[in-house]
Design an enzyme around this catalytic site. Structure first.
Site, PDB file in Angstrom:
ATOM      1  N   ARG A  68      -8.152 -10.907  38.779  1.00  0.00           N
ATOM      2  CA  ARG A  68      -8.843  -9.814  39.467  1.00  0.00           C
ATOM      3  C   ARG A  68      -9.331  -8.786  38.458  1.00  0.00           C
ATOM      4  NH1 ARG A  68      -6.195  -9.697  45.332  1.00  0.00           N
ATOM      5  NH2 ARG A  68      -7.902 -10.895  46.153  1.00  0.00           N
ATOM      6  N   GLN A 101     -15.229 -10.696  39.329  1.00  0.00           N
ATOM      7  CA  GLN A 101     -15.262 -10.232  40.723  1.00  0.00           C
ATOM      8  C   GLN A 101     -16.079 -11.156  41.642  1.00  0.00           C
ATOM      9  OE1 GLN A 101     -16.263  -6.113  40.651  1.00  0.00           O
ATOM     10  NE2 GLN A 101     -14.500  -5.578  41.899  1.00  0.00           N
ATOM     11  N   ASP A 141     -14.247 -14.219  42.927  1.00  0.00           N
ATOM     12  CA  ASP A 141     -12.969 -13.941  43.583  1.00  0.00           C
ATOM     13  C   ASP A 141     -12.989 -14.417  45.044  1.00  0.00           C
ATOM     14  OD1 ASP A 141     -10.654 -12.915  44.622  1.00  0.00           O
ATOM     15  OD2 ASP A 141     -11.021 -10.844  43.996  1.00  0.00           O
ATOM     16  N   SER A 190     -10.625 -12.745  47.674  1.00  0.00           N
ATOM     17  CA  SER A 190     -11.141 -11.523  48.309  1.00  0.00           C
ATOM     18  C   SER A 190     -12.176 -11.856  49.372  1.00  0.00           C
ATOM     19  CB  SER A 190     -11.765 -10.590  47.260  1.00  0.00           C
ATOM     20  OG  SER A 190     -10.758 -10.002  46.483  1.00  0.00           O
ATOM     21  N   TYR A 232      -1.747  -5.958  42.360  1.00  0.00           N
ATOM     22  CA  TYR A 232      -0.984  -6.554  43.454  1.00  0.00           C
ATOM     23  C   TYR A 232       0.314  -5.789  43.687  1.00  0.00           C
ATOM     24  CZ  TYR A 232      -3.759 -10.857  43.577  1.00  0.00           C
ATOM     25  OH  TYR A 232      -4.759 -11.785  43.721  1.00  0.00           O
TER      26      TYR A 232
HETATM   27  N1  LIG Z   1     -11.583  -7.687  41.233  1.00  0.00           N
HETATM   28  C1  LIG Z   1     -10.629  -6.813  41.411  1.00  0.00           C
HETATM   29  O1  LIG Z   1     -10.420  -5.941  40.624  1.00  0.00           O
HETATM   30  C2  LIG Z   1      -9.779  -6.946  42.615  1.00  0.00           C
HETATM   31  C3  LIG Z   1     -10.162  -7.804  43.643  1.00  0.00           C
HETATM   32  C4  LIG Z   1      -9.372  -7.918  44.775  1.00  0.00           C
HETATM   33  C5  LIG Z   1      -8.175  -7.213  44.849  1.00  0.00           C
HETATM   34  N2  LIG Z   1      -7.811  -6.397  43.830  1.00  0.00           N
HETATM   35  C6  LIG Z   1      -6.574  -5.616  43.932  1.00  0.00           C
HETATM   36  O2  LIG Z   1      -5.537  -6.308  44.554  1.00  0.00           O
HETATM   37  C7  LIG Z   1      -5.098  -5.518  45.686  1.00  0.00           C
HETATM   38  C8  LIG Z   1      -4.422  -6.360  46.723  1.00  0.00           C
HETATM   39  O3  LIG Z   1      -5.195  -7.482  47.005  1.00  0.00           O
HETATM   40  P1  LIG Z   1      -4.957  -8.445  48.248  1.00  0.00           P
HETATM   41  O4  LIG Z   1      -5.569  -7.871  49.449  1.00  0.00           O
HETATM   42  O5  LIG Z   1      -5.376  -9.813  47.856  1.00  0.00           O
HETATM   43  O6  LIG Z   1      -3.368  -8.402  48.376  1.00  0.00           O
HETATM   44  P2  LIG Z   1      -2.339  -9.304  49.146  1.00  0.00           P
HETATM   45  O7  LIG Z   1      -3.027 -10.190  50.128  1.00  0.00           O
HETATM   46  O8  LIG Z   1      -1.456  -9.926  48.126  1.00  0.00           O
HETATM   47  O9  LIG Z   1      -1.465  -8.206  49.945  1.00  0.00           O
HETATM   48  C9  LIG Z   1      -1.995  -7.473  51.015  1.00  0.00           C
HETATM   49  C10 LIG Z   1      -1.566  -6.033  50.971  1.00  0.00           C
HETATM   50  O10 LIG Z   1      -0.204  -5.920  51.413  1.00  0.00           O
HETATM   51  C11 LIG Z   1       0.378  -4.851  50.714  1.00  0.00           C
HETATM   52  N3  LIG Z   1       1.843  -4.892  50.828  1.00  0.00           N
HETATM   53  C12 LIG Z   1       2.742  -5.683  50.166  1.00  0.00           C
HETATM   54  N4  LIG Z   1       3.998  -5.391  50.563  1.00  0.00           N
HETATM   55  C13 LIG Z   1       3.905  -4.411  51.494  1.00  0.00           C
HETATM   56  C14 LIG Z   1       4.860  -3.700  52.292  1.00  0.00           C
HETATM   57  N5  LIG Z   1       6.153  -3.925  52.183  1.00  0.00           N
HETATM   58  N6  LIG Z   1       4.394  -2.759  53.152  1.00  0.00           N
HETATM   59  C15 LIG Z   1       3.079  -2.510  53.272  1.00  0.00           C
HETATM   60  N7  LIG Z   1       2.135  -3.147  52.553  1.00  0.00           N
HETATM   61  C16 LIG Z   1       2.531  -4.081  51.670  1.00  0.00           C
HETATM   62  C17 LIG Z   1      -0.167  -5.034  49.316  1.00  0.00           C
HETATM   63  O11 LIG Z   1      -0.034  -3.836  48.563  1.00  0.00           O
HETATM   64  C18 LIG Z   1      -1.623  -5.393  49.587  1.00  0.00           C
HETATM   65  O12 LIG Z   1      -2.441  -4.254  49.656  1.00  0.00           O
HETATM   66  C19 LIG Z   1      -6.394  -4.849  46.090  1.00  0.00           C
HETATM   67  O13 LIG Z   1      -6.308  -3.866  46.999  1.00  0.00           O
HETATM   68  C20 LIG Z   1      -6.879  -4.416  44.726  1.00  0.00           C
HETATM   69  O14 LIG Z   1      -6.201  -3.313  44.238  1.00  0.00           O
HETATM   70  C21 LIG Z   1      -8.582  -6.244  42.730  1.00  0.00           C
END
Ligand SMILES: NC(=O)c1ccc[n+]([C@@H]2O[C@H](COP(=O)([O-])OP(=O)(O)OC[C@H]3O[C@@H](n4cnc5c(N)ncnc54)[C@H](O)[C@@H]3O)[C@@H](O)[C@H]2O)c1
Length: 391
Positions: A125, A130, A133, A136, A232
């Protein structure tokens, strides 16, 4: 150089890895595309939409290609994927979701065929990657569709309405986890007029939640080190989750809809909604548990099923992107094509136009390739997977 597009064979999988819109970009790289007949049919891309830009073939011939683009490579297709492994050949590149960390045996079998497996879920990520990805892209679709499922199952409407027949109160929606899927769920529920609240263990998302018009649910619990270098969530200890359940009780039990997306990469999802909490929800409430594939955030979730417990409908869909196959395929195809553009080089003449034949470069030192490279040279090479195989 040929890129093959097999038809997906996982039950109820309706996506296809390549759509007509990305063909010009692949052609520009000097790649010829061979599509299994009917591969795009269920996604809304019948053979006729590919025009004469591709050739059509049967599955075995498609598997002769130098690069294979799949939505579900064998690791992510436990039912029918095994049959494809015997069609793979040495030096061939397989691109697709592969769930390599949980299916090391499949990775081993692919390595034995000499194929080079690149797992889409391991795309790092980082800004440079991006547009590759796919996690996402697919999470965006899952977040959107989860709200529609909830709206359909809820015996109430989402928007607040003032009518001659009285006032209808807006539905109260609580989103647990505001990553990609959660943020899309917030936006979709807001568009339908719901009152939305959300919580994430990563405090960094508070502003994003608020900017979508939802309320961030404050919880006086410190999630020590909530986030890793990749953005993450990190796993917390059981006492944290116990405290979190206590804090969330009031919000969960006063919501009509709970959409939970809380996942920890590579681990079982934390249990955040207990049976006791479900019992205390208003009758007719709906929980859509998007963490069902990794065990679920709700104690009562049954993966790939909808169950009614204590008057609450609990859904555990594990493949929502396949239910919006047109746009899921379109987005996935763009992700795959960007990856192919990263891997295939062509020499250019003085005028900047490509002259030489396309060359596939699998550079294990490249910052993107090294993260997604599961098998190479007859071996399982991914460090995390090698650890899993040893453990
Ligand atoms: N290209 C990039 O830079 C890029 C792209 C996608 C995501 N990301 C990062 O990764 C983050 C998470 O991605 P995702 O959506 O694939 O995550 P994910 O599917 O692994 O998790 C979903 C969400 O659940 C939350 N979570 C975990 N445990 C929890 C708890 N106990 N209570 C409440 N919430 C909880 C996580 O913080 C996350 O936001 C994004 O928000 C971003 O910061 C970066």
């Amino acid at each position: 150089m040929k890129l093959g597009v097999p038809k997906e064979t996982y039950p109820r999988e309706r996506r296809v890895a390549i759509v007509p819109a990305v063909l010009p970009a692949l052609k520009k790289l000097g790649i010829d595309i061979v599509v299994e007949r009917g591969a795009g049919e269920e996604a809304g891309f019948p053979d006729s939409t590919f025009g004469d830009q591709v050739t059509f073939a049967d599955r075995a011939e498609v598997f002769q290609a130098d690069i294979l683009a799949q939505v579900r490579a064998p690791g992510a297709n436990p039912v029918n994927g095994a049959a494809d492994i015997s069609l793979m050949r040495s030096g061939q590149v397989i691109i697709g979701f592969a769930e390599p960390l949980t299916t090391p045996d499949v990775a081993r079998a692919v390595a034995d065929r000499g194929a080079i497996l690149l797992a889409m879920e391991l795309v790092p990520r980082i800004t440079r990657a991006q547009s590759m990805d796919a996690l996402s892209s697919m999470a965006t679709i899952a977040g959107y569709k989860a709200v529609l499922l909830a709206a359909e199952a809820l015996p109430r409407m989402f928007p607040m309405l003032n009518t001659a027949a009285g006032t209808v109160a807006a539905a109260r929606v609580f989103i647990i986890g505001a990553g990609v899927a959660g943020l899309q769920a917030i936006a979709t529920a807001r568009r339908l007029g719901a009152r939305v609240e959300a919580y994430d263990v990563r405090p960094a998302v508070k502003e994003q939640i608020q900017s979508l018009g939802a309320r961030f649910v404050e919880m006086p619990i410190e999630a020590g080190d909530a986030q890793d270098a990749g953005g993450y969530a990190k796993a917390q200890d059981e006492s944290f989750y116990r405290r979190q359940r206590e804090m969330m009780l009031k919000t969960v039990t006063s919501s009509d809809v709970v959409i939970s997306t809380a996942a920890i990469p590579g681990k079982r999802a934390p249990i955040l909604i207990t049976e006791e909490m479900v019992k205390a929800m208003p009758p007719g409430s709906v929980i859509v548990d998007l963490a069902a594939a990794t065990g679920g955030n709700c104690e009562l979730t049954v993966a790939d099923d909808a169950v009614v417990r204590h008057g609450v409908t609990i859904m555990g869909p594990t493949n929502l992107p396949a239910t919006v196959p047109y746009h899921a395929s379109q987005m996935y195809a763009r992700n795959v094509t960007t990856l192919v553009q990263h891997l295939v080089r062509r020499e250019k003449g003085a005028d900047g136009k490509p002259t030489g034949p396309p060359q596939l470069v699998i550079d294990p030192a490249d910052e993107i390739t090294k993260e997604i490279l599961v098998t190479n040279g007859g071996d399982v090479v991914h460090p995390r997977l090698r650890e899993a195989v040893r453990a």
